[in-house]
Design an enzyme around this catalytic site. Structure first.
Site, PDB file in Angstrom:
ATOM      1  N   LYS A 232      -2.009  92.386   2.966  1.00 47.90           N
ATOM      2  CA  LYS A 232      -3.045  91.407   3.322  1.00 47.90           C
ATOM      3  C   LYS A 232      -2.409  90.048   3.585  1.00 47.90           C
ATOM      4  CE  LYS A 232      -6.694  93.786   0.853  1.00 47.90           C
ATOM      5  NZ  LYS A 232      -7.235  94.083  -0.466  1.00 47.90           N
TER       6      LYS A 232
ATOM      7  N   GLN B 154      -8.817  91.549  -5.844  1.00 53.46           N
ATOM      8  CA  GLN B 154      -8.401  92.937  -5.646  1.00 53.46           C
ATOM      9  C   GLN B 154      -8.937  93.821  -6.776  1.00 53.46           C
ATOM     10  OE1 GLN B 154      -6.753  94.066  -2.925  1.00 53.46           O
ATOM     11  NE2 GLN B 154      -6.749  96.153  -3.694  1.00 53.46           N
TER      12      GLN B 154
ATOM     13  N   ASP C 224     -15.308  90.258   1.064  1.00 54.27           N
ATOM     14  CA  ASP C 224     -15.444  91.695   0.780  1.00 54.27           C
ATOM     15  C   ASP C 224     -16.887  92.159   0.961  1.00 54.27           C
ATOM     16  OD1 ASP C 224     -13.227  93.286   0.097  1.00 54.27           O
ATOM     17  OD2 ASP C 224     -13.042  92.330  -1.865  1.00 54.27           O
TER      18      ASP C 224
HETATM   19  N1  GUN Z   1      -9.325  97.848  -3.680  1.00 51.47           N
HETATM   20  C1  GUN Z   1      -9.300  98.867  -2.787  1.00 51.47           C
HETATM   21  N2  GUN Z   1     -10.004  98.547  -1.683  1.00 51.47           N
HETATM   22  C2  GUN Z   1     -10.480  97.296  -1.877  1.00 51.47           C
HETATM   23  C3  GUN Z   1     -11.254  96.410  -1.087  1.00 51.47           C
HETATM   24  O1  GUN Z   1     -11.691  96.712   0.028  1.00 51.47           O
HETATM   25  N3  GUN Z   1     -11.521  95.200  -1.635  1.00 51.47           N
HETATM   26  C4  GUN Z   1     -11.078  94.848  -2.869  1.00 51.47           C
HETATM   27  N4  GUN Z   1     -11.415  93.635  -3.331  1.00 51.47           N
HETATM   28  N5  GUN Z   1     -10.347  95.639  -3.632  1.00 51.47           N
HETATM   29  C5  GUN Z   1     -10.052  96.860  -3.137  1.00 51.47           C
END
Ligand code: GUN
Length: 296
Positions: free
Chosen positions: A54, A98, A121
């Site tokens: 990311k 996350q 998100d």
């Molecule tokens: N962990 C796995 N996929 C995601 C996601 O799309 N967003 C977040 N915040 N954590 C994750």
């Protein structure tokens, strides 16, 4: 029939290039740099890889990336204080915590502390409610990526029968809401659905997001249907580690009209949509027109 392969890797590259163009324009015309803050608590190896990717993608499109890595024993008050600080920071337009969080932390409490306008998100309860009532919201990245690919392949989705297999808050439920928003006739099925094969076989659009390796087989697919495979499952076959989706690719591809592969299908779209959401959040925060084609 052999299905057309929907190339998520190429599509995601196109979305990232569009975002990069908008970022450059925003800098030039408005002196603004969209910023994304990612919070990682603990040492989960898969989460570390996601966060690293990311960060790299955010920098690549010209945005600011703010990484906050906290130890696994971080207390709730400390994490909430960091979120408050990011909520108040004008350089931060998007915040992502996350998941999964270490088990002593209450994920719902933490996610709902994020300012809804910065919740890239789309997990905050306000955004869930806005999406469910057809109002402007931040949309979860994976289902947004699926929707973009479906619109690109089909044009209009109105009237199509869509079956979403999986009822998670992150993918299944928001995916169903988005398809409903595009006037599909939507069924949500799951691991306990009776006659799952028969339900799936009615689908013009079949989205598999159950987290069970190769559960959807070709005999469950309507000839000519579009199959979107959200699953990413690490399995061992013939003594080798392998990545497979929730769809049995070979048998489904022999029946479907179009299909996303694993890897290289939905996966790359998730980060691309995270960047798109950060762009959207930045525009909204500054009262600017949102770029077209990057939102639901
Ligand atoms: N962990 C796995 N996929 C995601 C996601 O799309 N967003 C977040 N915040 N954590 C994750």
């Amino acid at each position: 029939m052999t299905a057309k392969v929907i190339d998520g890797k190429a599509f995601a590259a196109k979305v990232r290039a569009e975002v990069a163009e908008h970022v450059a324009r925003l800098k030039e015309a408005n002196g603004l740099t969209p910023g994304l803050a990612v919070v990682l608590v603990g040492e989960d190896p898969a989460s570390k890889v996601y966060v690293k990717n990311k960060h790299a993608s955010t920098i690549e499109v010209g945005m600011s990336s703010f990484e906050h890595r906290l130890p696994a024993d971080t207390g709730e008050a400390e994490l909430l204080a960091l979120i408050d600080q990011l909520n108040a920071d004008p350089k931060v337009h998007g915040i992502l915590v996350q998941l999964p969080l270490p088990s002593h932390l209450n994920s719902e409490l933490v996610i709902n502390r994020i300012a809804p306008a910065k919740d890239v998100d789309g997990f905050h309860i306000s955004n869930v409610g806005l999406l469910g009532t057809g109002q402007k919201s931040m949309v979860p990245c994976t289902p947004l990526g699926c929707l973009m690919m479906l619109r690109d392949h089909h044009g209009k989705l109105a009237g199509l029968n869509a079956v979403v297999v999986g009822r998670s808050n992150i993918v299944g439920k928001p995916m169903a809401q988005l398809l409903l928003g595009d006037s599909c006739t939507v069924t949500i099925a799951h691991s306990r659905t009776k006659d799952l094969a028969e339900v799936c076989k009615r689908a013009d659009i079949l989205v598999a997001a159950v987290g069970r390796p190769e559960m959807i087989t070709g005999d469950m697919v309507k000839p000519g249907a579009t199959v979107i495979d959200v699953g990413i499952n690490r399995i061992e076959r013939d003594g080798k580690a392998k990545l497979v989706g929730d769809v049995h690719y070979e048998s489904a591809a022999a029946v479907a009209g179009a299909i996303t592969p694993v890897p290289g299908g939905v996966g790359p779209m998730t980060i691309a949509c995270l960047l798109a959401n950060t762009m959207t959040a930045c525009c909204r925060a500054n009262g600017l027109a949102e770029p077209e084609g990057l939102t639901a």
